[in-house]
Design a protein around this motif. Structure first.
Motif: not given
Length: 120
Positions: A1-6, A34-36, A47-51, A96-100
């Motif tokens: 899922x893609x979450x909106x996050x501050x 989760x994709x941020x 970026x993203x992370x596994x739950x 994992x951070x997405x660069x760019x």
């Protein structure tokens, strides 16, 4: 899922300072990543992370379990759950951070999600 996050919390997750993402609702079964999306002013998928685990319970119980790596102050946590009897904490791993950073359009999304959306 893609979450909106501050952006402040997205940065804390990517830096390993915030190991939990707190929400008021639990996602549907089978979601394991989760994709941020970092909201304005960044407005990018960062970026993203596994739950690793999903913990549910009263806000006070969840705070007891997560406070050391919550990445948020107790005051902000309590304000977020004010008036709610149930809290959901997603324990994050393999961040994992997405660069760019990526754009929402890279996922076929044309609008900013209010809270979250499910990805295929």
């Amino acid at each position: 899922m893609l979450l909106s996050i501050k952006p402040i919390y997205a940065k804390a997750i990517l830096e390993g300072k915030k190991e939990y993402e707190f929400r008021k609702r639990r996602c549907k079964p089978g979601v394991n990543k989760i994709v941020f999306y970092s909201t304005s002013p960044e407005s990018k998928v960062v970026g993203e992370a596994e739950i690793e685990d999903i913990i549910e319970g009263s806000p006070s119980k969840i705070w007891e379990l997560a406070e050391k790596t919550a990445g948020i102050t107790r005051a902000k946590y309590c304000a977020y759950y004010h008036g709610y009897y149930n809290a959901v904490a997603y324990k994050l791993t393999n961040v994992v951070a997405y660069v760019p950073p990526k754009k929402l359009s890279d996922y076929g999304i044309g609008h900013v999600p209010q809270s979250f959306i499910y990805l295929d």
